[in-house]
Write an enzyme that holds these catalytic residues in place. Sequence first.
Site, PDB file in Angstrom:
ATOM      1  N   GLU B  32       0.854  -1.194   0.000  1.00 29.83           N
ATOM      2  CA  GLU B  32       0.000   0.000   0.000  1.00 29.83           C
ATOM      3  C   GLU B  32       0.889   1.242   0.000  1.00 29.83           C
ATOM      4  O   GLU B  32       1.822   1.338   0.783  1.00 29.83           O
ATOM      5  CB  GLU B  32      -0.913  -0.018   1.240  1.00 29.83           C
ATOM      6  N   ILE B  48     -22.224   2.831   0.689  1.00 27.10           N
ATOM      7  CA  ILE B  48     -23.511   2.162   0.438  1.00 27.10           C
ATOM      8  C   ILE B  48     -23.281   0.745  -0.075  1.00 27.10           C
ATOM      9  O   ILE B  48     -22.456   0.520  -0.956  1.00 27.10           O
ATOM     10  CB  ILE B  48     -24.327   2.937  -0.625  1.00 27.10           C
ATOM     11  N   HIS B  50     -25.143  -1.487  -2.220  1.00 25.73           N
ATOM     12  CA  HIS B  50     -26.273  -1.302  -3.126  1.00 25.73           C
ATOM     13  C   HIS B  50     -27.194  -2.509  -3.116  1.00 25.73           C
ATOM     14  O   HIS B  50     -26.788  -3.631  -2.837  1.00 25.73           O
ATOM     15  CB  HIS B  50     -25.765  -0.987  -4.533  1.00 25.73           C
ATOM     16  N   VAL B 173       4.828   1.189  -5.414  1.00 26.00           N
ATOM     17  CA  VAL B 173       5.441   0.315  -6.419  1.00 26.00           C
ATOM     18  C   VAL B 173       5.926   1.187  -7.574  1.00 26.00           C
ATOM     19  O   VAL B 173       5.164   1.983  -8.119  1.00 26.00           O
ATOM     20  CB  VAL B 173       4.429  -0.741  -6.914  1.00 26.00           C
ATOM     21  N   CYS B 401     -13.168  11.698  22.999  1.00 23.64           N
ATOM     22  CA  CYS B 401     -13.871  12.574  22.053  1.00 23.64           C
ATOM     23  C   CYS B 401     -15.275  12.779  22.583  1.00 23.64           C
ATOM     24  O   CYS B 401     -16.026  11.836  22.759  1.00 23.64           O
ATOM     25  CB  CYS B 401     -13.897  11.903  20.681  1.00 23.64           C
ATOM     26  N   CYS B 441     -10.472  17.321  20.789  1.00 18.15           N
ATOM     27  CA  CYS B 441      -9.761  16.098  21.164  1.00 18.15           C
ATOM     28  C   CYS B 441      -8.447  15.896  20.449  1.00 18.15           C
ATOM     29  O   CYS B 441      -7.665  15.034  20.847  1.00 18.15           O
ATOM     30  CB  CYS B 441     -10.651  14.879  20.970  1.00 18.15           C
TER      31      CYS B 441
END
Lengths: 124, 479, 420
Positions: B32, B48, B50, B173, B401, B441
């Site tokens: 990543e 969502i 779907h 990459v 928080c 916070c």
Amino acid sequence: MSEHHVSHYLCIGCPLGCRLEVEDDGTDIVEVRGWDCKRGERYGREEHTDPRRVVATTVKVRGALWARIPVKTSGSVPKAMVREIAKAVRNVEVEAPVRLGAAVLTDVLGTGVDIVATRDVERV
Amino acid sequence: MAHDVAIVGGGVVGCAIARELSRFRLRVLLIEKECEVGAGTSKSNSGIIHAGYHAGNGTLKGELEWAGNQKWDTLRAELDFGFERIGELMVAFDADQVAILEKYRDQGLRRAIPGLEVWDGERVRREEPAISAAVVAALHAPTAGVVNPYEVCFSLIDNARANGVDLMVDSRVTGIRRDADGTFAIAVGSRTVGARFIVNCAGLYSDEIARMAGAGDFVVRARKGEEYLLDKRLRGMVKKIVFPCPTPESKGILVIPTYDGTLMVGPTAHFVDDKEDRTTTAAGSDEVFRNVRRVVPGISERDCIAEFAGLRAVAAGEDFIIGPSEVKGFINCAGIQSPGLTAAPAIAELVRDMLQDEGLALEPNPSFVPSVRKRVHFATLSTEEQIRLADEDRRYGRIGCRCEQISEREIVDAIHAGARTLDGIKFRTRAGMGRCQGGFCSWRCMELLSSELDIPMTEITKRGGGSWIVCEREEGDDA
Amino acid sequence: MITDEIRHLARAYDVVISGGGPAGMAAAIGARSQGAEKILLIDREREAGGILWQCIHHGFGLHHFGEELTGPEYAQRYLEEVLENDIDVLTDTYVCDISPERQLKLMSGRHGIAVVDAKAVVLAMGARERTRGAIRIPGERPSGVLTAGLAQKFVNMMGYLPGRRVVILGSGDIGLIMARRLTLEGVEVKGVFEIMPHANGLNRNIVQCLHDYDIPLHLSTTVVDIHGRQRVEKVTVAPVDGALKPDLSRAWDIDCDTVLLSIGLIPENELSRKIDLRLDPVTSGPVVNSTMETSMNGVFACGNVVHIHDLVDFVSEESVLAGRNAGAYITGRRPPKDNIRLLPGDNVAYCVPHTLSSEREHIVYMRVRKPIEKCSVRFGEVLEKKLRYVFPAEMVNIKVKPQFLENFHGDALRVDVVQR
């Protein structure tokens, strides 16, 4: 006879912010107008001849809840020296506990004014 | 030793594939480029699941939308993220649009999607009183749901790692070549990692990754969507996801009651040339609020607490590109735009089968554990349970928080689970996501990151890279 | 002495105050003065005193203590008074909920989850700052866009700078104060930008925080774009027309790494909403009667949680009143019910309290929408008070004596601020 001149100031003595007019004859102040209280008149005179400020900043504190402790000048200092004083105070370090009013630096830059803590901090 | 499979890109598709492959005795690596998974398209999205009827027949999207939809209940039970089937309404303003609703309903019925019904205007407003009186009908689909997409990514990767998948973050990459023995050599900055198979899930950059390996010349473009989050005091104003009926003029601005109970409105849909252009715009804001008010007149800009933009990865022809390439062992998973989130669990299984077809042996991993340890959502527990936990660890008693009522212990847990940035904490716990947007916070979250990870405050970032928060004060004169 | 902290949390109190800032401290003292015995002051931070600890500048206490103090000095004086009055102070604790029977659920880093009963409650949670989302500034979302109050905490408490080249959006007092503060710390403050044609902060702060340091104030100008993918790199600013619409043809860019937002405060109404208090849509705080009691019986509110004040002295004044009434409430000495509603009229955004009793003296706080010189505040036909000028940035407070109200027989009194 020299010419009269009117300067305008906004009083910083309290949140009212009176709009002051200071009239001088070239050498001396003739009249200060626009004030609501005596502090305003005094401020107008001083601002016209020798502007001064109280400086509030912080210094480093070891052994306390927070890293900094708030401080101020014990009296007003010449406005032109404010930045210099703030810079001079920046590296001061104190050790908790500290009491409100305790001097953390005396006679800052030869002004005769001390830098004092504006709160207690406990040792944690 | 080379990995069996390297997955390039840790969005929801990459994470789902990593987790699917962790069921087998394989050495799997996920690479990543950002400092955490789910940081790109998967984070900034409508969240969502779907209903299953939207995408047309004869497309990969159409095939995978409903297949994916049906896998979310199991996934949620195993992986503990926010997901609820709240249902959706596609609303129509005139008879022409009602005909379109009916077309969608019939498409859904052919897929045997349960519960699809066209409601008349009166029924619509009985269920959703905030919807405009101008709405004459709506297609109701109870199979639609909402998730916290970033939580899904975190849960998938946490589970994948627990089952042996390796994760490299902050790793871009930069080149791919094939060695003499047939393995791929993948350049990641100054390092090289080896793998027998590559799955390219690099989202907006999947075209570049494919080209590095000579495995495709498709082009991926970025289509930006701006979303606006509203104050949670509007909780309950709209209970289902509300879509306008798609028309050539309107791209479809939605009202989305998020899993966490806030309303979100958006997204816009406009191509941008720059694949990093996540700006929100005055025009986008106008478009969103103008269109959304046609459907739900009571929604106002004044209730906005935050806005963001995400970029959809769009391939030519608008369909997903999933499959082996001309380079053996290199599988593309590109152009995954909506309904990509919905489809992700189905995509993972499809890719698994494709890898097998390409020659990857799938031997079950006997120590595979399908579930993760459930996270504590302190605010949602009973008072008795809260008392018990707070007596065990006082950090449960300390509010971290206020806006979202997250305890300090939950923030510490998030750091131990891998959060290294303020956004990492925010997307794992919601701390900083509420109406003060971290004003109260964030300093405390920074203190906790600093003490738990033993890094100075000045090295704490919002989301990695150069997104620092504070710097050292200048030295003064020696006093 | 100011770290005194209760070791034992009782099961029941006469008055429990949520929030230990200036409002809560004054309310505690007010409640004690009316005979409340067991008083608990709760604060979520590690020490009571509230935001005052980070407001290290001058300008507090002239009304209340008759001398100008810094924020910490004001807080410490008040806190000493609180402790001398034997008020229990509980820090590191957050009030999560209040039942209609006034049972409070506490989340405490010291006591875990605890429940206490209160005969009366005072809400004094203060305010929060408006954020970027509230005004939807277009652009990228880099780090370095933060509220002035958070920056103040970084600088004055934690000892870090929020950045090195700063643009300030909004001319609220905290923004002006931070312009000076950061300048003194060696930060380059590029300017203060205000979308309105007038400044939002006090005039004295424009003089002593901006003029003293040659920091430009650009009125009728706003930030229209934020650039930078990781950290802020620059902003685009543009003048606005009378309808506050930016004129992008006259926009210009400013290099900076930080945008401080000083775009206003909102009552911290998390708890007020949770317990379903009736709120005023203009102030966003609870509707209160002339005893500062909210729509929930025995629950009082004061300070910035009700409406945003510009001076802490007025917070203290209002909060002593709320505390006294909370004290009177538990001893059964309730004043007569209010019989007059106040209706904000011309150039009046809101009035607090929302109702008055014709049998008592009141101070009515109000905020105007636009500046006027030589004006009058009119309460219907019954009272007219002349003022030299009014500004939206300065709260107006008017004493209303019963003799003006005794001949008024309606149930609603309109308040206007008009040119003389």
